[in-house]
Design a protein around this motif. Structure first.
Motif, PDB file in Angstrom:
ATOM      1  N   UNK B  83       0.885  -1.174  -0.047  1.00 19.10           N
ATOM      2  CA  UNK B  83       0.038  -0.101  -0.111  1.00 19.10           C
ATOM      3  C   UNK B  83       0.953   1.144  -0.074  1.00 19.10           C
ATOM      4  N   UNK B  84       2.067   1.250   0.636  1.00 16.21           N
ATOM      5  CA  UNK B  84       2.779   2.466   0.950  1.00 16.21           C
ATOM      6  C   UNK B  84       3.511   2.811  -0.543  1.00 16.21           C
ATOM      7  N   UNK B  85       3.630   1.784  -1.617  1.00 16.35           N
ATOM      8  CA  UNK B  85       3.890   2.095  -2.851  1.00 16.35           C
ATOM      9  C   UNK B  85       3.037   2.946  -3.660  1.00 16.35           C
ATOM     10  N   UNK B  86       2.073   3.431  -3.075  1.00 18.19           N
ATOM     11  CA  UNK B  86       1.288   4.330  -3.822  1.00 18.19           C
ATOM     12  C   UNK B  86       1.798   5.621  -3.931  1.00 18.19           C
ATOM     13  N   UNK B  87       1.760   6.158  -5.187  1.00 14.84           N
ATOM     14  CA  UNK B  87       2.653   7.415  -5.500  1.00 14.84           C
ATOM     15  C   UNK B  87       2.464   7.605  -6.884  1.00 14.84           C
ATOM     16  N   UNK B  88       3.172   8.796  -7.355  1.00 13.40           N
ATOM     17  CA  UNK B  88       3.634   8.935  -8.757  1.00 13.40           C
ATOM     18  C   UNK B  88       4.813   8.724  -9.348  1.00 13.40           C
ATOM     19  N   UNK B  89       4.839   8.117 -10.264  1.00 16.70           N
ATOM     20  CA  UNK B  89       5.897   7.449 -10.840  1.00 16.70           C
ATOM     21  C   UNK B  89       6.492   8.137 -12.211  1.00 16.70           C
ATOM     22  N   UNK B  90       7.858   8.457 -12.213  1.00 17.06           N
ATOM     23  CA  UNK B  90       8.251   9.184 -13.362  1.00 17.06           C
ATOM     24  C   UNK B  90       9.245   8.335 -13.984  1.00 17.06           C
ATOM     25  N   UNK B  91       9.231   8.245 -15.370  1.00 13.71           N
ATOM     26  CA  UNK B  91      10.424   7.734 -16.193  1.00 13.71           C
ATOM     27  C   UNK B  91      10.931   8.849 -16.958  1.00 13.71           C
ATOM     28  N   UNK B  92      12.521   8.573 -17.041  1.00 13.80           N
ATOM     29  CA  UNK B  92      13.156   9.876 -17.437  1.00 13.80           C
ATOM     30  C   UNK B  92      14.168   9.224 -18.440  1.00 13.80           C
ATOM     31  N   UNK B  93      14.659  10.096 -19.347  1.00 14.05           N
ATOM     32  CA  UNK B  93      15.801   9.486 -20.367  1.00 14.05           C
ATOM     33  C   UNK B  93      16.761  10.658 -20.478  1.00 14.05           C
ATOM     34  N   UNK B  94      17.960  10.479 -20.771  1.00 13.30           N
ATOM     35  CA  UNK B  94      19.068  11.389 -21.045  1.00 13.30           C
ATOM     36  C   UNK B  94      19.695  10.254 -22.590  1.00 13.30           C
ATOM     37  N   UNK B  95      19.867  11.096 -23.410  1.00 15.03           N
ATOM     38  CA  UNK B  95      20.693  10.466 -24.804  1.00 15.03           C
ATOM     39  C   UNK B  95      21.974  10.500 -24.337  1.00 15.03           C
TER      40      UNK B  95
END
Lengths: 116, 116
Positions: B83-95
């Protein structure tokens, strides 16, 4: 150790006023970034500082936005003549620069700016 | 142009079940890939990154991600959700072909909701 800190945590201002946001990076981190996060959106890059090199300002949305950094320490982001569209969370990140872009950016808690 | 796509605005899973948060990317060269998590009214916390080597990357809090070059994907996974994993997740990239210190390109984020 201490993480990235930002102040103020919240700022409410009237349209047309100037605001200054502050970021204290992790000690020893040579790179510093500012991002903007609008409600329900991802992060938009604003500006990047690396040591005494000229900053990368390619993400600044208008000439009302500017930022300064003294050496490898504190940075301030200034927004002049604020507009309602400037309302967002402004996030600062710092990193220990590694060759080839392998560095990990560590983020502060952000400043929530509300322009009335 | 570089870009990151997180095709799901929200992912719902029951506690104890495996979870997957999807991410695909587009870069001109080889990517560096990152996952961050954001809890309410907090800054972004680094979870893990892919630089080179083993395609399966293990990170904080039991999360892992698999780099798939042919599918240009970097999905975040966890075998048993909390339940504590509930959150907003962002993926990001750098070339990787860009110079060190360039900004990350972020997806729009995926809200993970884990029910008890």
């Amino acid at each position: 150790g201490a993480g990235v800190s930002q102040s103020p945590s919240n700022k409410v201002t009237e349209k047309g006023k100037d605001v200054e946001l502050r970021c204290d990076p992790i000690s020893g981190h040579t790179a510093l970034y500012w991002y903007r996060q609008r409600l329900g959106q991802g992060l938009e890059f604003l500006i990047y500082f690396q040591g005494n090199s000229a900053p990368d300002k390619s993400g600044l949305p208008s000439d009302r936005f500017s930022a300064e950094r003294t050496g490898e320490s504190v940075s301030t982001l200034t927004i002049q003549r604020t507009q309602q569209e400037d309302s967002a969370v402004y996030l600062c990140a710092s990193s220990l620069l590694l060759a080839g872009g392998r560095d990990t950016q560590y983020f502060g808690p952000g400043t929530r700016l509300t322009v009335l | 142009a570089q870009s990151v796509a997180q095709p799901e605005d929200q992912v719902n899973v029951a506690e104890g079940n495996p979870l997957t948060v999807k991410c695909t990317y587009s870069v001109s060269g080889n990517p560096y890939l990152f996952w961050y998590v954001q809890y309410p009214n907090r800054g972004l916390q680094f979870l893990l990154k892919y630089i080179t080597g083993d395609n399966l990357v293990k990170g904080s809090y039991g999360f892992e991600a698999e780099f798939n070059k042919s599918q240009t994907s970097f999905h975040l996974k966890k075998p048993s959700a909390l339940v504590s994993d509930s959150a907003l997740y962002f993926c990001a990239v750098r070339d990787r072909t860009n110079q060190a210190g360039t900004a990350l390109i972020f997806g729009k984020g995926t809200t993970l909701s884990v029910s008890s």
